[in-house]
Design a protein around this motif. Structure first.
Motif, PDB file in Angstrom:
ATOM      1  N   GLN A 755       0.917  -1.312   0.092  1.00 21.50           N
ATOM      2  CA  GLN A 755      -0.044   0.104  -0.064  1.00 21.50           C
ATOM      3  C   GLN A 755       0.887   1.440   0.085  1.00 21.50           C
ATOM      4  O   GLN A 755       0.558   2.219  -0.824  1.00 21.50           O
ATOM      5  N   TYR A 756       1.882   1.329   0.955  1.00 20.33           N
ATOM      6  CA  TYR A 756       2.734   2.578   1.139  1.00 20.33           C
ATOM      7  C   TYR A 756       3.927   2.519   0.206  1.00 20.33           C
ATOM      8  O   TYR A 756       4.649   3.441   0.286  1.00 20.33           O
ATOM      9  N   LYS A 757       4.466   1.253  -0.400  1.00 20.12           N
ATOM     10  CA  LYS A 757       5.642   1.175  -1.110  1.00 20.12           C
ATOM     11  C   LYS A 757       6.921   1.542  -0.498  1.00 20.12           C
ATOM     12  O   LYS A 757       7.676   0.766  -0.737  1.00 20.12           O
ATOM     13  N   THR A 758       7.282   2.176   0.583  1.00 14.85           N
ATOM     14  CA  THR A 758       8.098   2.500   1.096  1.00 14.85           C
ATOM     15  C   THR A 758       8.008   2.471   2.786  1.00 14.85           C
ATOM     16  O   THR A 758       7.273   3.380   3.133  1.00 14.85           O
ATOM     17  N   ILE A 759       8.629   1.918   3.708  1.00 10.50           N
ATOM     18  CA  ILE A 759       8.398   1.765   4.981  1.00 10.50           C
ATOM     19  C   ILE A 759       9.730   1.783   5.749  1.00 10.50           C
ATOM     20  O   ILE A 759      10.441   0.903   5.402  1.00 10.50           O
ATOM     21  N   LYS A 760       9.853   2.797   6.707  1.00 12.73           N
ATOM     22  CA  LYS A 760      10.969   2.551   7.581  1.00 12.73           C
ATOM     23  C   LYS A 760      11.020   1.405   8.461  1.00 12.73           C
ATOM     24  O   LYS A 760      10.206   1.082   8.804  1.00 12.73           O
ATOM     25  N   PHE A 761      12.069   0.839   8.824  1.00 13.84           N
ATOM     26  CA  PHE A 761      12.214  -0.162   9.441  1.00 13.84           C
ATOM     27  C   PHE A 761      11.370  -0.119  10.935  1.00 13.84           C
ATOM     28  O   PHE A 761      10.877  -1.048  11.350  1.00 13.84           O
ATOM     29  N   ALA A 762      11.602   0.991  11.659  1.00  9.38           N
ATOM     30  CA  ALA A 762      10.985   1.253  12.709  1.00  9.38           C
ATOM     31  C   ALA A 762       9.456   1.222  12.833  1.00  9.38           C
ATOM     32  O   ALA A 762       8.626   1.234  13.738  1.00  9.38           O
ATOM     33  N   ASP A 763       8.744   1.596  11.674  1.00 13.89           N
ATOM     34  CA  ASP A 763       7.250   1.622  11.648  1.00 13.89           C
ATOM     35  C   ASP A 763       6.492   0.567  11.001  1.00 13.89           C
ATOM     36  O   ASP A 763       5.400   0.506  10.908  1.00 13.89           O
ATOM     37  N   PHE A 764       7.068  -0.751  11.159  1.00 10.99           N
ATOM     38  CA  PHE A 764       6.552  -2.116  10.828  1.00 10.99           C
ATOM     39  C   PHE A 764       5.997  -2.364  12.105  1.00 10.99           C
ATOM     40  O   PHE A 764       6.236  -2.285  13.164  1.00 10.99           O
ATOM     41  N   VAL A 765       4.719  -2.923  11.904  1.00 16.64           N
ATOM     42  CA  VAL A 765       3.681  -3.396  13.038  1.00 16.64           C
ATOM     43  C   VAL A 765       4.418  -4.492  13.849  1.00 16.64           C
ATOM     44  O   VAL A 765       4.635  -4.562  14.933  1.00 16.64           O
ATOM     45  N   ASP A 766       5.174  -5.284  13.066  1.00 19.97           N
ATOM     46  CA  ASP A 766       5.937  -6.343  13.667  1.00 19.97           C
ATOM     47  C   ASP A 766       7.416  -5.687  13.991  1.00 19.97           C
ATOM     48  O   ASP A 766       8.029  -5.684  12.930  1.00 19.97           O
ATOM     49  N   ALA A 767       7.867  -5.346  15.131  1.00 21.27           N
ATOM     50  CA  ALA A 767       9.080  -4.854  15.529  1.00 21.27           C
ATOM     51  C   ALA A 767      10.230  -5.826  15.288  1.00 21.27           C
ATOM     52  O   ALA A 767      11.217  -5.139  14.897  1.00 21.27           O
ATOM     53  N   GLU A 768      10.047  -7.011  15.538  1.00 17.20           N
ATOM     54  CA  GLU A 768      11.196  -8.210  15.266  1.00 17.20           C
ATOM     55  C   GLU A 768      11.353  -8.144  13.518  1.00 17.20           C
ATOM     56  O   GLU A 768      12.603  -8.035  13.359  1.00 17.20           O
ATOM     57  N   PHE A 769      10.342  -7.893  12.771  1.00 20.26           N
ATOM     58  CA  PHE A 769      10.502  -8.138  11.541  1.00 20.26           C
ATOM     59  C   PHE A 769      11.420  -6.721  11.035  1.00 20.26           C
ATOM     60  O   PHE A 769      12.339  -7.041  10.336  1.00 20.26           O
ATOM     61  N   GLY A 770      11.060  -5.541  11.368  1.00 17.67           N
ATOM     62  CA  GLY A 770      11.806  -4.292  11.068  1.00 17.67           C
ATOM     63  C   GLY A 770      13.403  -4.518  11.580  1.00 17.67           C
ATOM     64  O   GLY A 770      14.170  -4.027  10.830  1.00 17.67           O
ATOM     65  N   VAL A 771      13.649  -5.147  12.571  1.00 17.68           N
ATOM     66  CA  VAL A 771      15.203  -5.379  13.212  1.00 17.68           C
ATOM     67  C   VAL A 771      15.900  -6.330  12.165  1.00 17.68           C
ATOM     68  O   VAL A 771      16.798  -6.103  11.605  1.00 17.68           O
ATOM     69  N   LYS A 772      14.977  -7.396  11.789  1.00 19.95           N
ATOM     70  CA  LYS A 772      15.606  -8.355  11.003  1.00 19.95           C
ATOM     71  C   LYS A 772      15.661  -7.674   9.356  1.00 19.95           C
ATOM     72  O   LYS A 772      16.817  -7.902   8.766  1.00 19.95           O
ATOM     73  N   ALA A 773      14.990  -6.874   8.918  1.00 22.98           N
ATOM     74  CA  ALA A 773      15.289  -6.134   7.921  1.00 22.98           C
ATOM     75  C   ALA A 773      16.349  -5.340   7.763  1.00 22.98           C
ATOM     76  O   ALA A 773      17.036  -5.128   6.821  1.00 22.98           O
ATOM     77  N   SER A 774      16.800  -4.668   9.235  1.00 23.60           N
ATOM     78  CA  SER A 774      17.550  -3.403   9.213  1.00 23.60           C
ATOM     79  C   SER A 774      18.873  -4.457   9.038  1.00 23.60           C
ATOM     80  O   SER A 774      20.040  -3.688   8.671  1.00 23.60           O
ATOM     81  N   LYS A 775      19.183  -5.562   9.264  1.00 17.61           N
ATOM     82  CA  LYS A 775      20.328  -6.280   9.255  1.00 17.61           C
ATOM     83  C   LYS A 775      20.640  -6.936   8.082  1.00 17.61           C
ATOM     84  O   LYS A 775      21.918  -7.638   7.966  1.00 17.61           O
ATOM     85  N   LEU A 776      19.774  -6.911   7.083  1.00 16.07           N
ATOM     86  CA  LEU A 776      20.106  -7.413   5.773  1.00 16.07           C
ATOM     87  C   LEU A 776      20.998  -6.780   5.151  1.00 16.07           C
ATOM     88  O   LEU A 776      21.433  -5.517   5.491  1.00 16.07           O
ATOM     89  N   MET A 777      21.893  -7.314   4.080  1.00 14.24           N
ATOM     90  CA  MET A 777      22.915  -6.518   3.301  1.00 14.24           C
ATOM     91  C   MET A 777      21.986  -5.466   2.371  1.00 14.24           C
ATOM     92  O   MET A 777      20.995  -5.581   2.141  1.00 14.24           O
TER      93      MET A 777
END
Length: 871
Positions: A755-777
């Protein structure tokens, strides 16, 4: 219909295409000028646009005499022909949303459209075609015009447009779906579609070979789709790209001279790029021979054909149709099946061609009785007697033709196929004597009075053919014949024409003439029906110039002569940017594909450093072979923007094509798997700018703010460990084999990404998912949607798995999927969620229109904040 042969064009017809054709469908401007070409343009009384006339006395006289329908049903037949053709479409059986779309049609649209008025007085507004397997094909009783103009049908029309563009459905005439079903295609078959454009039947063949294939794997078979016209080839490529397949090759060759690619075992390899093939000759298990025709079976959707139709159109195409069909049989494996089909009702194009094929092939080819297959399909048996019409004369036999008529009225047009030669003795000529050439070559003299002529009846089992007529099941008209190859074709010893002998002696002349015809085709219109009508209306006078069918061995081009042409001075001059006259052809050098000039090359991609970086970055396991399966279309190895993936079957065909000197002129091949990061990002930003062209971000944001992130994103792309991202088309194939750069999102976060196309890591509903995303290359990553019941990582990837490609930036995740793909996926997710809740689809349907209105503003807000932060 399909591609057309160069040998049947005259100078007049080529000039006609260069000059362009009148657009008969275009309505006049407000000045009221009539679009009728028969009206007087100098008349002071200018009339408004009028509907096309749906009457043609020549058509009525011709088909009443041929007996295609009985006298009692003639009025019904004509009445249905004059009504608009109902729309029809087919669900892509290999789509992961196939069952969802079928459920939406059955539970939503069938109920919501009940109250709408339909054409033809049928009760059901939409219904599945009873003869098509698994309810995958649907008939709508609304014409295309109704769907476009009726506001109450707008939601259904938008549904059809969206799903068709994505590739989940294909809008196709119902009778056009019939021929591929009689081919009996299996997943391991090599299939040739000889005259493939515009590509709906090719798409259908691909669906069939993928039907029983597991997710993430590729079938062992492949489809080769061919069409002569370059512009129609582009239309074919556009249609089939929606399938996202690695098992397709699109070629641009003459159907009647399609190369067999027979490898010379004693010859040397054609180039260092060759991959050793496991096949020595290009033969096919199935051949679809849907030849160019006069197209009078499409009168319901092309009413302008009423004024154009005349019996000579079918006569002029007869020889070309035989040549294409014979070539298809020579490329067919023993035991294989070929379907010959036309969208014409004319026996000269239908039964006469099939009869001539059987006579030429002897007992090596059988006309198959398929009356027990698809029992719910209403069809009529083929006819065994017919006449030939030449201008104002009816001809019951070739003996009736005058000396001048025999230049274009051929013996094969008649039921018996016997040739009659006028005697040299003038005294005998007055007695109406003729020399009859029997099938075994014996000359027989007959003394037959014209008053005692008996109408010929074919002794071949032509009733095994089938003809579909419009009023039987509210459709168009079509002709289908199923042929099976029992043994190798006999060598047909016929005297070659002077034209082909000249080409064999002077291959350079053939090359120049082929190039000239290709240039003359640059102005062709994409409408196959009108092109066939206009193109061949004058072809009867040159039927005798078309070369007779050579035997199988003679039909294969000489590989040595082809490879020698690559080193010609003309080719070298083009590579250097010059023509024979010494003038530069422009800054961009012409691409070369073997002997084919101006065509992108097909090269096996062998850059080990890039391939290894892709393997390591995405963690691709050894079960997914990359070596020898990657293709590039750029001869400059340092500027490869796209890498294509091909199946094993396609790889073998390409290897054989290299070995024989690249006889196939390949327009498209393989599945776009990897795209250069820089190229992908620039393309994405360009599409985003277009998407926001009418939005507030353009109106209220300073222009430098738009440019700054592009430079920064480009630096991000260059800094990633892997310089290539996975394309959306190739993701379903490679997804089961990826172990790195992959995350599993909850349905809520996945939906927010779309829906929003771009989302910051901290703005995901699932906070753990945002942390995992930030650790990707940094770079491309894959986001897979988890089921609401499955919350553990990883999940099993199957045909129901939904995944998208994203870009992992410094502080956010950005979707790298087109806007229309996002919209369609949101539709599907909404439908699934509400189906799981067991609520009414109509009452609780996700409001996509509101999403598009509110979503744009939310995307703008999110993008504007992100752009300001990056700046």
């Amino acid at each position: 219909m399909g591609g057309r042969g160069r040998g049947s064009r005259s100078r007049t017809q080529r000039k006609h295409f260069r000059d362009g054709r009148e657009n008969v469908w275009k309505r006049p401007k407000s000045d009221g000028t009539s679009s009728d070409p028969n009206s007087n343009s100098n008349s002071e009384n200018k009339t408004h646009w009028k509907p096309f006339s749906t009457q043609n006395s020549a058509f009525d006289e011709y088909y009443k005499e041929q007996g295609i329908v009985t006298t009692e049903e003639w009025d019904t037949f004509i009445e249905v022909l004059r009504t608009p053709l109902p729309a029809a479409f087919r669900i892509n059986s290999s789509s992961q949303f196939c069952e969802d779309i079928k459920s939406q049609l059955e539970n939503d649209f069938m109920n919501s459209l009940k109250a709408e008025t339909t054409d033809g007085g049928e009760v059901e507004a939409i219904r599945p075609l009873p003869w098509y397997p698994d309810n995958l094909a649907w008939h709508s009783n609304f014409s295309r015009m109704q769907l476009r103009k009726n506001q109450t049908l707008e939601r259904f029309h938008e549904f059809l447009k969206l799903e068709n563009e994505i590739g989940n459905i294909t809008r196709q005439e119902a009778v056009s779906m019939v021929p591929p079903l009689f081919l009996d295609v299996c997943p391991d078959h090599f299939v040739l579609d000889m005259c493939a454009a515009p590509g709906s039947k090719t798409f259908q063949l691909l669906e069939i070979i993928y039907q029983s294939t597991k997710s993430g794997s590729l079938p062992d078979g492949m489809v080769m789709a061919n069409d002569l016209d370059v512009q129609r080839c582009n239309l074919l490529i556009h249609q089939t790209k929606r399938m996202c397949t690695a098992n397709l090759i699109v070629t641009n060759n003459e159907a009647q001279h399609f190369p067999g690619c027979r490898a010379d075992k004693n010859g040397s390899k054609a180039s260092e790029m060759e991959i050793e093939p496991q096949i020595s000759q290009l033969l096919f298990d199935r051949v679809l021979c849907d030849v160019p025709c006069s197209g009078d079976g499409t009168l319901r959707k092309a009413p302008d054909m009423w004024r154009k139709w005349n019996p000579g159109m079918g006569n002029g195409l007869h020889s070309l149709q035989i040549q294409i069909a014979m070539r298809g049989l020579s490329l067919l494996k023993v035991g294989g099946r070929m379907v010959y089909s036309t969208c014409s009702m004319n026996p000269v194009e239908d039964e006469a061609v099939v009869a001539e094929i059987l006579r030429k092939c002897g007992g090596s080819v059988e006309l198959v009785d398929v009356s027990s297959e698809l029992p719910q399909l209403v069809r009529r048996p083929g006819v065994r007697k017919w006449k030939v019409r030449d201008k104002d004369l009816w001809l019951a036999s070739h003996r009736d033709a005058t000396k001048f008529q025999r230049c274009h009225i051929l013996p094969s047009m008649f039921p018996s196929g016997k040739s009659y030669v006028a005697p040299a003795n003038k005294d005998l000529e007055h007695k109406n004597d003729a020399i009859v050439i029997s099938e075994d070559g014996i000359q027989l003299t007959e003394d037959t009075s014209t008053e005692d002529l008996i109408e010929e009846i074919s002794d071949l089992p032509l009733e095994r053919c089938m003809r579909i007529v419009p009023h039987d099941q509210n459709s168009g008209a079509f002709f289908i014949a199923v042929l099976q190859k029992l043994s190798p074709l006999p060598a047909i010893q016929e005297k070659p024409s002077k034209k082909r002998s000249l080409f064999k002696k002077n291959p350079e002349l053939q090359e120049k003439l082929s190039d000239q015809v290709t240039r003359d085709n640059s102005g062709l219109e994409p409408d196959s029906r009108d092109v066939a009508v206009e193109k061949f209306s004058e072809a009867a006078t040159e039927a005798d110039l078309i070369a007779d069918e050579p035997d199988e061995a003679d039909m294969e081009p000489d590989p040595s002569s082809i490879s020698n042409q690559d080193d010609s001075e003309e080719t070298k001059a083009v590579v250097n940017g010059e023509t024979n006259s010494g003038k530069a052809v422009g800054k961009r050098k012409l691409q070369l594909q073997g002997k084919w000039k101006g065509v992108d090359p097909v090269l096996f991609f062998k850059d080990e450093s890039i391939i290894n970086s892709i393997k390591m970055f995405y963690g691709i396991d050894e079960s997914f072979p990359l070596d020898g399966h990657l293709i590039s279309r750029n001869s400059d190895k340092n500027h490869v923007k796209r890498i294509y993936y091909v199946s094993k079957s396609v790889k073998d065909v390409l290897g054989l094509n290299f070995q024989v000197g690249q006889q196939l002129k390949i327009a498209s091949v393989g599945l776009k798997m990897f795209v250069s990061n820089l190229h992908a990002i620039l393309a994405l930003l360009f599409s985003v700018l277009l998407f926001f062209s009418k939005a507030a971000v353009i109106a209220f944001s300073p222009f430098p703010l738009i440019l700054r992130p592009e430079r920064q994103t480009s630096r991000e792309g260059a800094a990633t460990p892997c310089s290539f991202r996975i394309s959306s088309e190739g993701l379903p194939v490679i997804l089961p084999h990826i172990t790195n750069q992959i995350l599993y999102a909850s349905p809520v976060d996945f939906k927010h990404l779309l829906q929003y196309k771009t989302i910051k890591f901290a703005d995901f509903v699932d906070a753990e998912f945002g942390v995992k995303a930030s650790k990707l290359m940094m770079g491309c990553c894959v986001i897979v949607m988890r089921d609401s019941q499955t919350m553990s990582d990883p999940i099993k990837v199957d045909e129901s798995t939904i995944a998208i490609g994203c870009w992992k930036g410094r502080s956010n995740l950005s979707v790298m999927v087109t806007a229309i793909d996002c919209q369609e996926m949101l539709e599907r997710l909404s439908f699934r969620m509400e189906a799981e809740k067991g609520s009414s689809v109509q009452e609780n349907k996700f409001n996509v229109d509101e999403l598009k209105l509110n979503g744009v503003s939310k995307v703008e807000e999110s993008e504007t904040i992100q752009l300001a932060a990056d700046a």
